[in-house]
Design a protein around this motif. Sequence first.
Motif, PDB file in Angstrom:
ATOM      1  N   ASN A  83       3.233  19.183  -7.650  1.00  0.00           N
ATOM      2  CA  ASN A  83       2.455  18.230  -8.431  1.00  0.00           C
ATOM      3  C   ASN A  83       1.053  18.109  -7.855  1.00  0.00           C
ATOM      4  O   ASN A  83       0.102  17.842  -8.568  1.00  0.00           O
ATOM      5  N   TRP A  84       0.939  18.260  -6.550  1.00  0.00           N
ATOM      6  CA  TRP A  84      -0.305  18.082  -5.828  1.00  0.00           C
ATOM      7  C   TRP A  84      -0.471  19.213  -4.826  1.00  0.00           C
ATOM      8  O   TRP A  84       0.499  19.700  -4.265  1.00  0.00           O
ATOM      9  N   ARG A 111       3.982   1.448  -1.180  1.00  0.00           N
ATOM     10  CA  ARG A 111       4.605   1.486  -2.517  1.00  0.00           C
ATOM     11  C   ARG A 111       3.616   2.050  -3.538  1.00  0.00           C
ATOM     12  O   ARG A 111       3.961   2.890  -4.358  1.00  0.00           O
ATOM     13  N   GLN A 112       2.359   1.604  -3.471  1.00  0.00           N
ATOM     14  CA  GLN A 112       1.330   2.082  -4.390  1.00  0.00           C
ATOM     15  C   GLN A 112       1.090   3.583  -4.213  1.00  0.00           C
ATOM     16  O   GLN A 112       0.992   4.323  -5.195  1.00  0.00           O
ATOM     17  N   ALA A 113       1.027   4.054  -2.972  1.00  0.00           N
ATOM     18  CA  ALA A 113       0.797   5.484  -2.713  1.00  0.00           C
ATOM     19  C   ALA A 113       1.952   6.327  -3.239  1.00  0.00           C
ATOM     20  O   ALA A 113       1.730   7.343  -3.909  1.00  0.00           O
ATOM     21  N   THR A 148       4.065   5.566  -5.598  1.00  0.00           N
ATOM     22  CA  THR A 148       4.044   5.489  -7.056  1.00  0.00           C
ATOM     23  C   THR A 148       2.987   6.415  -7.649  1.00  0.00           C
ATOM     24  O   THR A 148       3.209   7.027  -8.691  1.00  0.00           O
ATOM     25  N   GLN A 149       1.851   6.532  -6.980  1.00  0.00           N
ATOM     26  CA  GLN A 149       0.773   7.395  -7.457  1.00  0.00           C
ATOM     27  C   GLN A 149       1.082   8.878  -7.234  1.00  0.00           C
ATOM     28  O   GLN A 149       0.736   9.714  -8.058  1.00  0.00           O
ATOM     29  N   LEU A 150       1.722   9.201  -6.116  1.00  0.00           N
ATOM     30  CA  LEU A 150       1.922  10.599  -5.733  1.00  0.00           C
ATOM     31  C   LEU A 150       3.198  11.237  -6.261  1.00  0.00           C
ATOM     32  O   LEU A 150       3.237  12.437  -6.509  1.00  0.00           O
ATOM     33  N   LYS A 185       0.838  -1.211   0.000  1.00  0.00           N
ATOM     34  CA  LYS A 185       0.000   0.000   0.000  1.00  0.00           C
ATOM     35  C   LYS A 185       0.870   1.258   0.000  1.00  0.00           C
ATOM     36  O   LYS A 185       0.555   2.235  -0.679  1.00  0.00           O
ATOM     37  N   PRO A 190       6.204  11.433  -9.085  1.00  0.00           N
ATOM     38  CA  PRO A 190       6.649  11.002 -10.413  1.00  0.00           C
ATOM     39  C   PRO A 190       7.937  10.170 -10.319  1.00  0.00           C
ATOM     40  O   PRO A 190       8.826  10.464  -9.507  1.00  0.00           O
ATOM     41  N   GLN A 191       8.027   9.134 -11.130  1.00  0.00           N
ATOM     42  CA  GLN A 191       9.162   8.218 -11.096  1.00  0.00           C
ATOM     43  C   GLN A 191      10.476   8.968 -11.211  1.00  0.00           C
ATOM     44  O   GLN A 191      10.651   9.827 -12.077  1.00  0.00           O
TER      45      GLN A 191
END
Length: 109
Positions: A101-102, A13-15, A17-19, A11, A21-22
């Motif tokens: 970004n956010w 890692r997913q957050a 990755t979403q928030l 979870k 940028p690579q």
Amino acid sequence: MKNEGLFDDSKIRQAITQLIPQGNVFEIRILQSNKKNVISGYFTDADIMLEQLNKGNIDLRGANVYVTLQQLNAGCINKPQGNKFIAGAKSTDDGAITGYNWLFIDLDP
């Protein structure tokens, strides 16, 4: 392991990755409930951050954990807490922020 069961690596890692940028630098800041020192780490990879978090030398019970949402100067990764967590290290200041970004807004009744 002192933090076992407190969080789900997938979870987090997913957050990240979403928030984030690579390849962008992000800071994880930890405020422990029983200490005044801030623990800070700069990372470009969620897996490296999770590896450091899972080492077990940081007690996360009762802690507040934050991630920077702003774009950070890429040079932040070269600070002493690059790819590791350090207590008492100087964390992100306004001069290290290069953009957004956010923009999260928390509204309470």
